[in-house]
Design a protein around this motif. Sequence first.
Motif, PDB file in Angstrom:
ATOM      1  N   THR A 148      43.635  24.274  22.738  1.00  0.00           N
ATOM      2  CA  THR A 148      42.262  24.542  22.317  1.00  0.00           C
ATOM      3  C   THR A 148      41.625  23.203  21.963  1.00  0.00           C
TER       4      THR A 148
ATOM      5  N   GLN B 203      39.616  30.277  23.954  1.00  0.00           N
ATOM      6  CA  GLN B 203      39.408  28.839  23.800  1.00  0.00           C
ATOM      7  C   GLN B 203      40.535  27.974  24.335  1.00  0.00           C
TER       8      GLN B 203
ATOM      9  N   THR C  59      36.872  26.574  28.829  1.00  0.00           N
ATOM     10  CA  THR C  59      37.962  27.292  28.178  1.00  0.00           C
ATOM     11  C   THR C  59      37.886  28.766  28.564  1.00  0.00           C
TER      12      THR C  59
END
Length: 187
Positions: free
Chosen positions: A121, A97, A93
């Motif tokens: 995410t 995120q 990520t």
Amino acid sequence: MNDPFYMSCLDIYTSYGEDSQIEKLQEAIALSKPNVMPLLSWDIYMSHYKDKIEASVKLAELRQVLSFSKKFQWQNDIETVFNKKDYEALIITDKNQKIIWVNNGFTEMTGYSKTFALNKTPRFLQGESTDNKTKSRIREHITKRKPFKEILHNYKKDGTLYKCEVQVIPLYNKETTHFIAFEKQVV
């Protein structure tokens, strides 16, 4: 010849043959019998072959992460990190995120495709049974940009609940730019 394995094979092959043809085939099979590979040898070979395939997949994943490392100029020792981790799924990520890459193991473990996961995410895997205290600890570790390991309840695409061990490591050059998560399903 009275070996049941060979006789059953002959029965199938020669069900329409004459007795003299059957006798000739039995003699030919009896002469070639020592050349038959035992099933145990095949099992050992297949186990070795499976290990080779898994090692090849892990090497390809390492190379992919190393290409990201070069692109983003991470200072982490990626090879050492990989050698110490046992995982099924890999997720990279950005610092917010948002998922930029997942491996095939992610799809196998969760049922979600790579393209579905991109720009989301990892929270999309969480749900009603995901413990709030665990989520809070994860947020705290990410905020502090510290490595951590947690076990949490996630959900597969089909809604199946599973326990997931997540090991997250911040990836940095001058500052943290990304995170890598090594994940595996646990009992």
